[in-house]
Design an enzyme around this catalytic site. Sequence first.
Site, short mmCIF file in Angstrom:
data_model
loop_
_atom_site.label_atom_id
_atom_site.label_comp_id
_atom_site.label_asym_id
_atom_site.label_seq_id
_atom_site.Cartn_x
_atom_site.Cartn_y
_atom_site.Cartn_z
N VAL A 1 1.16 -3.71 3.72
CA VAL A 1 1.20 -5.32 4.40
C VAL A 1 2.38 -6.02 4.04
O VAL A 1 2.33 -7.13 4.78
CB VAL A 1 -0.01 -5.79 3.91
CG1 VAL A 1 -1.39 -5.48 4.64
CG2 VAL A 1 -0.42 -6.01 2.50
N SER B 1 0.60 -0.94 0.03
CA SER B 1 -0.16 0.02 0.11
C SER B 1 0.82 1.22 -0.03
O SER B 1 0.24 2.25 -0.25
CB SER B 1 -1.12 -0.12 1.29
OG SER B 1 -2.04 -0.87 1.09
N TYR C 1 -4.68 3.51 7.97
CA TYR C 1 -6.11 3.01 8.12
C TYR C 1 -6.69 3.64 9.69
O TYR C 1 -6.50 4.35 9.95
CB TYR C 1 -5.91 1.26 8.04
CG TYR C 1 -5.17 1.18 6.85
CD1 TYR C 1 -5.47 1.39 5.34
CD2 TYR C 1 -3.92 0.30 7.07
CE1 TYR C 1 -4.59 1.30 4.47
CE2 TYR C 1 -3.03 0.19 5.98
CZ TYR C 1 -3.60 0.72 4.81
OH TYR C 1 -2.59 0.34 3.67
N LYS D 1 0.22 3.37 -2.83
CA LYS D 1 -0.73 4.40 -2.90
C LYS D 1 -0.53 5.83 -2.83
O LYS D 1 -1.12 6.69 -3.58
CB LYS D 1 -1.85 4.18 -1.98
CG LYS D 1 -2.53 2.63 -2.07
CD LYS D 1 -3.16 2.34 -0.92
CE LYS D 1 -3.97 0.76 -1.11
NZ LYS D 1 -4.72 0.31 0.38
N TYR E 1 -3.54 -2.30 -10.43
CA TYR E 1 -3.29 -2.17 -8.98
C TYR E 1 -2.53 -3.38 -8.40
O TYR E 1 -1.66 -2.99 -7.43
CB TYR E 1 -5.01 -2.35 -8.28
CG TYR E 1 -4.82 -2.17 -6.65
CD1 TYR E 1 -4.62 -1.11 -5.95
CD2 TYR E 1 -5.07 -3.25 -5.89
CE1 TYR E 1 -4.74 -1.10 -4.79
CE2 TYR E 1 -5.00 -3.33 -4.60
CZ TYR E 1 -4.71 -2.18 -4.14
OH TYR E 1 -4.73 -2.22 -2.73
N1 GLN Z 1 -2.32 -5.11 -2.28
C1 GLN Z 1 -2.80 -4.90 -0.70
C2 GLN Z 1 -4.43 -5.20 -0.72
O1 GLN Z 1 -4.88 -4.63 -1.64
C3 GLN Z 1 -2.43 -3.84 -0.18
C4 GLN Z 1 -2.93 -3.82 1.38
C5 GLN Z 1 -2.10 -2.93 2.23
O2 GLN Z 1 -0.72 -2.75 1.95
N2 GLN Z 1 -2.76 -2.32 3.29
O3 GLN Z 1 -4.79 -5.69 0.00
#
Ligand code: GLN
Length: 307
Positions: A261, A66, A243, A69, A191
């Site tokens: 993650v 993530s 988050y 992003k 993505y």
């Molecule tokens: N690729 C992961 C997902 O879409 C990214 C989530 C994350 O890093 N929090 O679930």
Amino acid sequence: MLMDKYKKIISRIYDSVSAIPPRGKIADYIPALAQVAPGSYGIAIALPDGRTDGVGHWHTKFSIQSISKVFTLAMVMRHMGSSLWQYVGREPSGSPFNSLVQLEHEHGIPRNPFINAGALVVTDRLIGLYDRPKEAILSFVRSVAGSDDIYFDKTVARSEYEHASRNLALAHFMKSFGNINGSVDTLIDVYCNQCSIAMSCEELARSFLFLTDRGINPFDGERILSVSRAKRLSALMLTCGFYDESGDFAFRVGLPGKSGVGGGIVAFIPGRLSIAVWSPELNEYGNSVRGIDTLERFTTDLGISIF
Ligand code: GLN
């Protein structure tokens, strides 16, 4: 001089945090992510002039997930003015990164660009802006990192694509509200690839220097974002980068940052430095346990945050 001081602090933190067995759990809902070596731990610092130093596994590449992003949002913010904010909000969500529930009440407009739904909207707009979106993302990340040695990890991308039911659901649901313009399959492919980018702590720390310097890429002097857009992007990292643990991260660390993650966290002190930590064991919010611990100790020992 300054780097010596930072290096001393991170070395001390590294030693004391390493002495405690890592708590938390490596992400396995994307099976390829579970292949990572437990106990991996690295810290890197980058200074505004591009110099870097670090400790532990700071040269090992891992999946940025993530954290990507932030890059895609920067790319879209370069092209789209305030109209973007009609399609994605800028409030903390207070719910998990892949939650579906809020979207129904809020008519398919995700709370912010860092939860999965919001990032999917951003990537959908990015696909509309570039003929070859995956290549464009890679070349953007390479330019802000000042390195060409950055690639998609095809194994991770494929593994996520094969386990993308939740993200597919989010994208289809938003499409039903008219908030996804293009094909959902293309969107999920792009993505999953952006999330699969593999980078080391050193590369990650370098790649956030453009935000540390209010929008200017130190590696080629190019202005990536206006001062105002860099401010907005940084503010979103502070309020939404972790988050439903964003408030706690701001409380404990006091810096804009972003987690993934894969266990990476990157944060920065405007005008001074950017710092990346990697440790794959995650807490219940999907954020690296040691990553947050390290950054809390860092701003506390240094006595400097954004406050
Ligand atoms: N690729 C992961 C997902 O879409 C990214 C989530 C994350 O890093 N929090 O679930």
